[in-house]
Write a protein that holds these residues in place. Structure first.
Motif, PDB file in Angstrom:
ATOM      1  N   VAL A  44       0.869  -1.190   0.000  1.00 22.22           N
ATOM      2  CA  VAL A  44       0.000   0.000   0.000  1.00 22.22           C
ATOM      3  C   VAL A  44       0.899   1.231   0.000  1.00 22.22           C
ATOM      4  CG1 VAL A  44      -1.880   1.212   1.138  1.00 22.22           C
ATOM      5  CG2 VAL A  44      -1.717  -1.282   1.327  1.00 22.22           C
ATOM      6  N   PRO A  45       1.271   1.748  -1.185  1.00 21.46           N
ATOM      7  CA  PRO A  45       2.158   2.923  -1.241  1.00 21.46           C
ATOM      8  C   PRO A  45       1.450   4.186  -0.783  1.00 21.46           C
ATOM      9  CG  PRO A  45       1.388   2.352  -3.435  1.00 21.46           C
ATOM     10  CD  PRO A  45       0.892   1.272  -2.525  1.00 21.46           C
ATOM     11  N   GLU A  46       2.246   5.204  -0.454  1.00 24.94           N
ATOM     12  CA  GLU A  46       1.683   6.502  -0.083  1.00 24.94           C
ATOM     13  C   GLU A  46       0.877   7.068  -1.248  1.00 24.94           C
ATOM     14  OE1 GLU A  46       1.743   7.842   2.771  1.00 24.94           O
ATOM     15  OE2 GLU A  46       3.425   6.957   3.874  1.00 24.94           O
ATOM     16  N   ARG A  47      -0.198   7.765  -0.925  1.00 27.19           N
ATOM     17  CA  ARG A  47      -1.017   8.387  -1.962  1.00 27.19           C
ATOM     18  C   ARG A  47      -0.235   9.478  -2.667  1.00 27.19           C
ATOM     19  NH1 ARG A  47      -4.942  11.382   0.115  1.00 27.19           N
ATOM     20  NH2 ARG A  47      -5.828  11.657  -1.953  1.00 27.19           N
ATOM     21  N   ARG A  48      -0.222   9.434  -4.000  1.00 28.99           N
ATOM     22  CA  ARG A  48       0.461  10.448  -4.786  1.00 28.99           C
ATOM     23  C   ARG A  48      -0.063  10.344  -6.212  1.00 28.99           C
ATOM     24  NH1 ARG A  48       1.102   5.530  -5.589  1.00 28.99           N
ATOM     25  NH2 ARG A  48       2.772   4.772  -6.924  1.00 28.99           N
ATOM     26  N   SER A  49       0.219  11.350  -7.032  1.00 28.48           N
ATOM     27  CA  SER A  49      -0.184  11.317  -8.432  1.00 28.48           C
ATOM     28  C   SER A  49       0.711  10.356  -9.199  1.00 28.48           C
ATOM     29  CB  SER A  49      -0.079  12.713  -9.056  1.00 28.48           C
ATOM     30  OG  SER A  49      -0.970  13.607  -8.427  1.00 28.48           O
ATOM     31  N   THR A  50       0.144   9.698 -10.195  1.00 27.70           N
ATOM     32  CA  THR A  50       0.912   8.832 -11.068  1.00 27.70           C
ATOM     33  C   THR A  50       0.752   9.301 -12.506  1.00 27.70           C
ATOM     34  OG1 THR A  50      -0.953   7.295 -11.121  1.00 27.70           O
ATOM     35  CG2 THR A  50       0.826   6.799  -9.584  1.00 27.70           C
ATOM     36  N   HIS A  51       1.774   9.079 -13.322  1.00 24.30           N
ATOM     37  CA  HIS A  51       1.795   9.576 -14.691  1.00 24.30           C
ATOM     38  C   HIS A  51       2.272   8.480 -15.634  1.00 24.30           C
ATOM     39  CE1 HIS A  51       1.362  13.612 -12.943  1.00 24.30           C
ATOM     40  NE2 HIS A  51       2.283  13.220 -12.072  1.00 24.30           N
ATOM     41  N   PHE A  52       1.909   8.627 -16.897  1.00 23.06           N
ATOM     42  CA  PHE A  52       2.357   7.718 -17.956  1.00 23.06           C
ATOM     43  C   PHE A  52       1.973   6.266 -17.662  1.00 23.06           C
ATOM     44  CE2 PHE A  52       5.727  11.011 -17.345  1.00 23.06           C
ATOM     45  CZ  PHE A  52       5.307  11.837 -18.375  1.00 23.06           C
ATOM     46  N   LEU A  53       0.775   6.056 -17.155  1.00 22.69           N
ATOM     47  CA  LEU A  53       0.337   4.714 -16.804  1.00 22.69           C
ATOM     48  C   LEU A  53       0.091   3.876 -18.056  1.00 22.69           C
ATOM     49  CD1 LEU A  53      -2.143   5.441 -13.866  1.00 22.69           C
ATOM     50  CD2 LEU A  53       0.130   4.442 -13.724  1.00 22.69           C
ATOM     51  N   LEU A  54       0.572   2.630 -18.030  1.00 21.21           N
ATOM     52  CA  LEU A  54       0.327   1.685 -19.119  1.00 21.21           C
ATOM     53  C   LEU A  54      -0.851   0.777 -18.802  1.00 21.21           C
ATOM     54  CD1 LEU A  54       4.018   0.651 -19.877  1.00 21.21           C
ATOM     55  CD2 LEU A  54       2.631   2.367 -21.043  1.00 21.21           C
ATOM     56  N   GLY A  55      -1.387   0.879 -17.601  1.00 24.20           N
ATOM     57  CA  GLY A  55      -2.521   0.068 -17.181  1.00 24.20           C
ATOM     58  C   GLY A  55      -3.089   0.666 -15.909  1.00 24.20           C
ATOM     59  N   PRO A  56      -4.141   0.069 -15.363  1.00 26.19           N
ATOM     60  CA  PRO A  56      -4.709   0.584 -14.100  1.00 26.19           C
ATOM     61  C   PRO A  56      -3.689   0.502 -12.972  1.00 26.19           C
ATOM     62  CG  PRO A  56      -5.636  -1.567 -14.659  1.00 26.19           C
ATOM     63  CD  PRO A  56      -4.855  -1.119 -15.854  1.00 26.19           C
ATOM     64  N   ASP A  57      -3.798   1.408 -12.021  1.00 31.46           N
ATOM     65  CA  ASP A  57      -2.830   1.463 -10.918  1.00 31.46           C
ATOM     66  C   ASP A  57      -2.798   0.149 -10.133  1.00 31.46           C
ATOM     67  OD1 ASP A  57      -0.955   3.249  -9.420  1.00 31.46           O
ATOM     68  OD2 ASP A  57      -2.306   2.758  -7.766  1.00 31.46           O
ATOM     69  N   SER A  58      -3.927  -0.547 -10.092  1.00 30.90           N
ATOM     70  CA  SER A  58      -3.996  -1.807  -9.355  1.00 30.90           C
ATOM     71  C   SER A  58      -3.153  -2.910  -9.989  1.00 30.90           C
ATOM     72  CB  SER A  58      -5.449  -2.268  -9.254  1.00 30.90           C
ATOM     73  OG  SER A  58      -6.011  -2.430 -10.548  1.00 30.90           O
ATOM     74  N   TYR A  60      -0.086  -2.572 -10.969  1.00 27.20           N
ATOM     75  CA  TYR A  60       1.330  -2.307 -10.732  1.00 27.20           C
ATOM     76  C   TYR A  60       1.787  -2.896  -9.398  1.00 27.20           C
ATOM     77  CZ  TYR A  60       1.886   0.958 -14.617  1.00 27.20           C
ATOM     78  OH  TYR A  60       1.978   1.513 -15.863  1.00 27.20           O
ATOM     79  N   ALA A  61       3.032  -3.359  -9.393  1.00 28.27           N
ATOM     80  CA  ALA A  61       3.723  -3.704  -8.150  1.00 28.27           C
ATOM     81  C   ALA A  61       4.678  -2.559  -7.828  1.00 28.27           C
ATOM     82  CB  ALA A  61       4.491  -5.009  -8.306  1.00 28.27           C
ATOM     83  N   HIS A  62       4.612  -2.039  -6.616  1.00 29.27           N
ATOM     84  CA  HIS A  62       5.414  -0.880  -6.218  1.00 29.27           C
ATOM     85  C   HIS A  62       6.524  -1.332  -5.277  1.00 29.27           C
ATOM     86  CE1 HIS A  62       2.275   1.633  -7.973  1.00 29.27           C
ATOM     87  NE2 HIS A  62       1.402   0.903  -7.303  1.00 29.27           N
ATOM     88  N   LEU A  63       7.755  -0.943  -5.614  1.00 25.80           N
ATOM     89  CA  LEU A  63       8.915  -1.326  -4.811  1.00 25.80           C
ATOM     90  C   LEU A  63       9.671  -0.082  -4.365  1.00 25.80           C
ATOM     91  CD1 LEU A  63       8.948  -3.466  -7.587  1.00 25.80           C
ATOM     92  CD2 LEU A  63      10.038  -4.748  -5.752  1.00 25.80           C
ATOM     93  N   LEU A  64      10.184  -0.147  -3.149  1.00 26.29           N
ATOM     94  CA  LEU A  64      10.922   0.974  -2.566  1.00 26.29           C
ATOM     95  C   LEU A  64      12.399   0.604  -2.476  1.00 26.29           C
ATOM     96  CD1 LEU A  64      10.683   3.772  -1.160  1.00 26.29           C
ATOM     97  CD2 LEU A  64      10.550   2.536   1.008  1.00 26.29           C
ATOM     98  N   PRO A  65      13.279   1.260  -3.282  1.00 31.93           N
ATOM     99  CA  PRO A  65      14.724   0.984  -3.191  1.00 31.93           C
ATOM    100  C   PRO A  65      15.286   1.474  -1.857  1.00 31.93           C
ATOM    101  CG  PRO A  65      14.144   2.089  -5.260  1.00 31.93           C
ATOM    102  CD  PRO A  65      12.952   2.196  -4.365  1.00 31.93           C
ATOM    103  N   HIS A  66      16.144   0.678  -1.248  1.00 32.15           N
ATOM    104  CA  HIS A  66      16.699   1.030   0.066  1.00 32.15           C
ATOM    105  C   HIS A  66      17.455   2.357   0.024  1.00 32.15           C
ATOM    106  CE1 HIS A  66      16.713  -3.475   1.498  1.00 32.15           C
ATOM    107  NE2 HIS A  66      15.511  -3.019   1.198  1.00 32.15           N
ATOM    108  N   ASP A  67      18.197   2.602  -1.058  1.00 30.44           N
ATOM    109  CA  ASP A  67      19.032   3.797  -1.149  1.00 30.44           C
ATOM    110  C   ASP A  67      18.548   4.760  -2.236  1.00 30.44           C
ATOM    111  OD1 ASP A  67      20.908   3.024   0.878  1.00 30.44           O
ATOM    112  OD2 ASP A  67      21.712   1.563  -0.534  1.00 30.44           O
ATOM    113  N   GLY A  68      17.261   4.710  -2.553  1.00 30.50           N
ATOM    114  CA  GLY A  68      16.709   5.642  -3.525  1.00 30.50           C
ATOM    115  C   GLY A  68      16.828   5.145  -4.954  1.00 30.50           C
ATOM    116  N   THR A  69      16.083   5.771  -5.834  1.00 32.13           N
ATOM    117  CA  THR A  69      16.069   5.346  -7.232  1.00 32.13           C
ATOM    118  C   THR A  69      17.392   5.633  -7.937  1.00 32.13           C
ATOM    119  OG1 THR A  69      15.003   7.461  -7.776  1.00 32.13           O
ATOM    120  CG2 THR A  69      13.562   5.555  -7.506  1.00 32.13           C
TER     121      THR A  69
END
Length: 236
Positions: A44-58, A60-69
């Protein structure tokens, strides 16, 4: 002394296909080297705007890099096993050899990695213009203009003997000036981890429960070490 970092950039890496997720997992796997880029699945990621979606937000799998993107990008670069990788130096100009036509990237720290048949510029199009003679015009959307405004002491990179500037055709200039960007501001705040913890938890919970979009704020991200990052909306 404790070192606390704030992630003020893109918070998540998102995949909408099994192939992309498998590639990400393979590149970020612990291979025993000093370069590691761990990622955690965020159901359950933080609520924020998303852009350039290739499909519904549901989807997507969201991953958080330990040291940033940024660390994730470096991991992909190293995974390609290049001859050399250099960081901490900003590309300033691209010149061409008057004799062979080979291209020479010039950096603000004076580093020169040799000449190349081709140079791939993976950066915003309006920033690419700044690397050529046609890029003197200021553009408020250019990150290159923003960085130069705050790093004026570094001076201008001079062309070495035997090299000349690269001129871009007018149709290429026109295409590079046409895109508009999705951009935002980030504000990082540091709190005492003990005293600020309860406040940050309440603030983060209130943001997640908010139903209506905010005119100015797009993301409120509570991060380890008493760090709070607030990102603006694109409209702001």
């Amino acid at each position: 002394r404790t070192r606390t970092r704030a992630n003020t950039g893109a918070q998540y890496v998102s995949c909408c296909s099994d192939d992309a997720a498998a590639l990400l997992k393979n590149v970020c796997a612990d291979n025993g080297s000093e370069r590691k880029c761990g990622v955690d699945l965020v159901p359950v990621p933080e609520r924020r705007s998303t852009h350039f979606l290739l499909g519904p937000d549901s989807s997507y799998a969201h991953l958080l890099p330990h040291d940033g993107t940024n660390a994730l990008v470096k991991q992909f670069l190293y995974a390609g096993e290049p001859d050399a990788v250099g960081f901490e130096s900003r590309l300033q100009r691209v010149a061409a050899s008057a004799e062979s036509g080979m291209l020479l990237p010039l950096f603000d720290r004076g580093g020169q990695g040799g000449t190349y048949c081709a140079v791939v510029l993976a950066m915003p199009p309006k920033d690419i213009l700044k690397l050529f003679d046609e890029g003197d015009r200021h553009d408020p959307q250019s990150q290159a203009d923003l960085h130069r405004r705050f790093n004026r002491g570094r001076g201008t990179v001079q062309l070495p003997p035997g090299f000349h500037p690269v001129a871009l055709p007018h149709d290429v200039q026109r295409r590079l000036r046409s895109p508009s960007f999705v951009g935002r501001y980030s504000l990082a705040l540091w709190f005492d981890d003990g005293e600020g913890g309860p406040f940050l938890h309440k603030l983060s919970a209130a943001w997640r429960e908010r139903c209506e979009p905010h005119r100015t704020i797009d993301l409120v991200s509570q991060q380890p070490g008493g760090v709070l990052v607030v990102q603006s909306t694109v409209e702001f």
